[in-house]
Design a protein around this motif. Structure first.
Motif, short mmCIF file in Angstrom:
data_model
loop_
_atom_site.label_atom_id
_atom_site.label_comp_id
_atom_site.label_asym_id
_atom_site.label_seq_id
_atom_site.Cartn_x
_atom_site.Cartn_y
_atom_site.Cartn_z
N PHE A 182 15.15 -7.88 44.50
CA PHE A 182 14.43 -7.91 43.23
C PHE A 182 14.71 -6.66 42.40
N GLN A 183 15.09 -5.56 43.08
CA GLN A 183 15.26 -4.32 42.33
C GLN A 183 16.46 -3.51 42.85
N PRO A 184 17.67 -4.08 42.73
CA PRO A 184 18.85 -3.31 43.17
C PRO A 184 18.99 -1.99 42.41
N LEU A 185 18.63 -2.03 41.11
CA LEU A 185 18.72 -0.81 40.31
C LEU A 185 17.78 0.26 40.87
N GLY A 186 16.56 -0.18 41.22
CA GLY A 186 15.59 0.76 41.79
C GLY A 186 16.10 1.38 43.07
N PHE A 187 16.77 0.57 43.89
CA PHE A 187 17.32 1.10 45.14
C PHE A 187 18.37 2.16 44.87
N ILE A 188 19.26 1.87 43.91
CA ILE A 188 20.31 2.85 43.59
C ILE A 188 19.67 4.15 43.09
N LEU A 189 18.65 4.02 42.23
CA LEU A 189 17.98 5.22 41.71
C LEU A 189 17.32 5.99 42.84
N GLN A 203 23.94 19.60 33.46
CA GLN A 203 24.41 18.21 33.52
C GLN A 203 23.46 17.37 34.37
N LEU A 204 22.93 17.98 35.46
CA LEU A 204 22.00 17.24 36.32
C LEU A 204 20.72 16.93 35.57
N ALA A 205 20.20 17.94 34.84
CA ALA A 205 18.96 17.70 34.08
C ALA A 205 19.19 16.61 33.05
N GLY A 206 20.37 16.63 32.40
CA GLY A 206 20.69 15.59 31.43
C GLY A 206 20.75 14.23 32.09
N LEU A 207 21.41 14.18 33.26
CA LEU A 207 21.52 12.91 33.98
C LEU A 207 20.14 12.40 34.36
N GLY A 208 19.30 13.32 34.88
CA GLY A 208 17.97 12.92 35.34
C GLY A 208 17.12 12.37 34.22
N TRP A 209 17.02 13.11 33.11
CA TRP A 209 16.06 12.73 32.08
C TRP A 209 16.61 11.76 31.06
N ARG A 210 17.92 11.79 30.81
CA ARG A 210 18.47 10.91 29.77
C ARG A 210 18.91 9.57 30.33
N ILE A 211 19.33 9.55 31.60
CA ILE A 211 19.86 8.30 32.15
C ILE A 211 18.95 7.72 33.22
N LEU A 212 18.60 8.55 34.22
CA LEU A 212 17.88 8.00 35.37
C LEU A 212 16.45 7.58 35.01
N VAL A 213 15.74 8.41 34.25
CA VAL A 213 14.35 8.08 33.92
C VAL A 213 14.26 6.81 33.09
N PRO A 214 15.05 6.65 32.00
CA PRO A 214 14.99 5.38 31.27
C PRO A 214 15.32 4.18 32.15
N LEU A 215 16.35 4.34 33.01
CA LEU A 215 16.71 3.22 33.89
C LEU A 215 15.56 2.88 34.83
N ALA A 216 14.91 3.93 35.37
CA ALA A 216 13.80 3.70 36.29
C ALA A 216 12.65 3.01 35.58
N LEU A 217 12.40 3.41 34.34
CA LEU A 217 11.33 2.77 33.57
C LEU A 217 11.66 1.31 33.28
N LEU A 218 12.94 1.07 32.98
CA LEU A 218 13.39 -0.31 32.74
C LEU A 218 13.13 -1.15 33.98
N GLN A 219 13.51 -0.62 35.15
CA GLN A 219 13.31 -1.33 36.41
C GLN A 219 11.83 -1.61 36.63
N LEU A 220 11.00 -0.60 36.33
CA LEU A 220 9.56 -0.73 36.53
C LEU A 220 9.01 -1.84 35.62
N GLY A 221 9.48 -1.86 34.35
CA GLY A 221 9.04 -2.90 33.43
C GLY A 221 9.40 -4.29 33.94
N LEU A 222 10.64 -4.41 34.44
CA LEU A 222 11.09 -5.70 34.96
C LEU A 222 10.22 -6.15 36.12
N ILE A 223 9.85 -5.18 37.00
CA ILE A 223 9.04 -5.53 38.17
C ILE A 223 7.66 -6.01 37.73
#
Lengths: 308, 360
Positions: free
Chosen positions: A177-184, A283-303
């Motif tokens: 149900f949440q492959p994206l969540g697993f990757i994150l 670069q890590l902070a950018g990755l965390g807040w610009r990419i990972l957090v939105p993706l995680a929120l997207l996954q959460l919304g889907l769930i």
């Protein structure tokens, strides 16, 4: 009483976690070595390293706080071992209550904070730099990790790991149900374990040994043990939350499947550390807040949509 | 944030050779740095004045552990120029073959070190594994893996037979495909590019102001290569493709060195194809006539300069060596300003220092 003692000291407590931590370290080093065209260490190497460190002298800079330096790895060890008690292993749960997932996540964060403090109190320039970096890194990976881990909890309708596992018996493994969540969650775990490509706080060519530069002897041995056990508990937790269907099989079969899943996760961790270059902290902070957090929120919304 | 100074060196995981640097940082920003050199000074120039010309060949070889052959090549050409002799063409070609093999293994070594510093240890292991192939060739034909003792005044110490040439061709072919794969990874891997692109760029004006040579200069778009511009024999008969890149940053340096490795591999094959027949050495007199000479050779790190003065005896009156690393070192503090702490290894590795050469 005897069962509790057995749980605390043997399985899934101290002895089991230490052994699996050392096994993890060996497997990780062996896999990494094979990726790098090396032979890799023999199976007893992590244990031998530990014994060697415990037989050595503890040395710290002159004005460093020896008491805190000795206490911090013990506190970290205690908190990761406690976290280990609440993580079901191959379907076997020693202790459990509603909300233990939050306790596990909290206890798993204690070593990171202790790591930062260890850097500050050991009074080395590189240690202070490494400690500061570990705290910055903490703020980058922890939020996406938490959001990702709340996915299984919402889908399972509980904050208890064992209830989430029971929910997967009916619904099927949550990774479907949440492959994206697993990757994150895996990315967050790599950040938590300070592994390559997120080994910024202990990058050898930049800050020598990071927070632990000045440490030696038993203290360093305990720190290494903490890192190994933390990795093992992280792996167990991810398997419970995302592949929790071991419960419905026959017990011995469940153990075999659990071990195979562990090996796959170790392979993923070793593989990522073999093929990626280390990121810069910005670069890590950018990755965390610009990419990972939105993706995680997207996954959460889907769930949440899925739950309705 | 407060300013603190962190020491890098004389011992540091980042450094392969001793060099001391104090770097001022505030948080994760580098404000500047200062250098201290001389930890591997062995007084080789003075020692050379106390030894005969023949003994000096072996002394000069010890200046550097990576580019040892090009040092002796420049020295031998200098002595031969004073003696007024020209060595047999076959010896010239064998010298050039060793020079190119040395460039290949030096560049691969460097590629591995850069990869290691940005956390790509897998690439480090693989490049150093492949580098062994070049070292194998050198060991097979000269007997020495790192110190080859290939040169002597008047030629080279060994000859190549058909079996050698077949063996070298076979290994070079294998090495070529390995290098292609590695270059492909290091030039396209996103995390590696994120770490090297735009880091501490040097403009062509800076290159000229500081007299920087070699791959660092070529990576800033300065088109210089002694193999083409002022060739020692046999490079005057070989066509050398000079690789340049206008970027000036660490990534451009990676690109230039990676491509140069491929150029050198092709050059090795060309040398083997064109290898003339004949002797490989001449008998030479012990005493060298009075005079002075300057020889410049293209080492893996750039222009290598040899000045030799003879007073007619069997010992040099003065030997002066200028290595390419010296100019690069002077540019280092400039490059260190205004970068990230995490970029220090990239800058240091990117310019490919050879401290043993620079200190002598």
């Amino acid at each position: 009483m005897i069962k509790s003692l057995f749980n605390l000291l043997v399985f899934p407590g101290f002895l089991f976690l230490v052994m699996s931590g050392l096994t993890f370290e060996w497997l990780d080093r062996k896999f990494l070595a094979r990726f790098q065209r090396r032979v890799g260490p023999p199976w007893y190497q992590p244990l031998a390293d530990l014994i060697k460190l415990f037989s050595k002298e503890d040395l710290l800079p002159k004005n460093a706080n020896d008491f805190l330096a000795a206490l911090l790895p013990l506190v970290s060890l205690a908190s990761v071992l406690t976290a280990g008690l609440y993580v079901p292993i191959a379907g076997y749960k020693a202790f459990s209550f509603e909300g233990d997932l939050i306790v596990i996540i909290f206890l798993m964060s204690v070593p990171t904070l202790a790591y930062y403090l260890a850097g500050i109190i050991s009074l080395g320039i590189y240690s202070v730099l490494g400690g500061g970096r570990s705290l910055l890194q903490f703020f980058s990976y922890e939020v996406p990790l938490l959001i990702a881990l709340s996915g299984p909890a919402i889908l399972g309708g509980s904050w208890s790991v064992s209830t989430i596992m029971e929910a997967q018996v009916n619904l099927g493994p949550f990774i479907l149900f949440q492959p994206l969540g697993f990757i994150l969650a895996v990315i967050g775990l790599i950040g938590k374990l300070k592994r390559d490509p997120f080994d910024i706080p202990k990058a050898k060519s930049e800050v020598v040994g990071g927070s632990l530069t000045e440490f030696s002897g038993p203290t360093l041995g305990f720190w290494n043990l903490v890192m190994d056990i933390q990795a093992v508990i992280g792996i167990f937790l991810l398997i419970d939350l995302y592949f929790g269907w071991t419960k419905m099989s026959h017990p011995s079969l469940a153990i075999i499947i659990f071990i195979i899943e562990c090996l796959i996760l170790v392979l993923i961790l070793s593989g990522t550390s073999a093929i990626f270059a280390r990121l810069r902290i910005d670069q890590l902070a950018g990755l965390g807040w610009r990419i990972l957090v939105p993706l995680a929120l997207l996954q959460l919304g889907l769930i949440i949509l899925m739950g309705n | 944030m407060d300013k603190i100074s962190i020491p890098i060196g004389p011992q540091h995981p980042l450094l392969k050779e001793p060099l001391s640097m104090m770097v001022d940082i505030a948080g994760e920003k580098v404000l500047g740095g200062s250098l201290r050199l001389g930890y591997v000074h062995r007084g080789i120039e003075r020692l050379a004045q106390q030894r005969t010309y023949v003994q000096n060949v072996h002394l000069i070889e010890r200046i550097c552990g990576i580019c040892s052959h090009v040092h002796t090549t420049a020295y031998c050409y200098a002595v031969e120029a004073l003696l007024g002799i020209e060595i047999p063409p076959r010896a010239q070609y064998i010298r050039a073959l060793m020079c190119e093999l040395e460039r290949i293994h030096s560049h691969l070594l460097w590629l591995g070190i850069l990869a290691k510093h940005i956390g790509l240890e897998t690439i480090f292991m693989h490049t150093w594994h492949d580098r062994e192939m070049a070292l194998d060739i050198m060991e097979e034909i000269s007997g020495g893996r790192v110190s080859h003792a290939a040169n002597q005044i008047g030629g080279v110490r060994f000859d190549l037979d058909e079996e050698h040439i077949d063996m070298i061709r076979g290994i070079l072919k294998k090495l070529h495909s390995q290098v292609d794969g590695l270059v492909d990874i290091i030039e396209t891997e996103p995390a590696a590019m994120a770490r090297t692109k735009g880091v501490a760029p040097i403009s062509p004006d800076m290159i000229k102001a500081y007299g920087v040579v070699g791959p660092v200069a070529r990576a800033s778009g300065v088109d210089i290569d002694l193999r083409r511009d002022a060739p020692l024999p046999p490079y005057d008969q070989l066509e050398v493709k000079v690789v340049t890149h206008p970027g000036g940053d660490a990534w451009a340096r990676t690109f230039v060195r990676a491509e140069e490795t491929r150029v050198s591999l092709n050059l090795c094959e060309k040398i083997l194809e064109d290898l003339p027949e004949g002797d490989v050495s001449l008998r030479t007199p012990r005493r060298v006539p009075e005079g002075e000479v300057i020889i410049r050779a293209e080492a893996p790190r750039g222009e290598l300069f040899y000045y030799l003065r003879s007073d007619g005896s069997d010992k040099p009156a003065r030997l002066k060596v200028r290595t390419p690393t010296l100019a690069t070192l002077s540019l280092l503090p400039v490059q260190l300003a205004e970068i990230n702490v995490a970029d220090i290894p990239v800058v240091l590795a990117g310019v490919d220092l050879c401290i043993a050469c620079a200190d002598r």
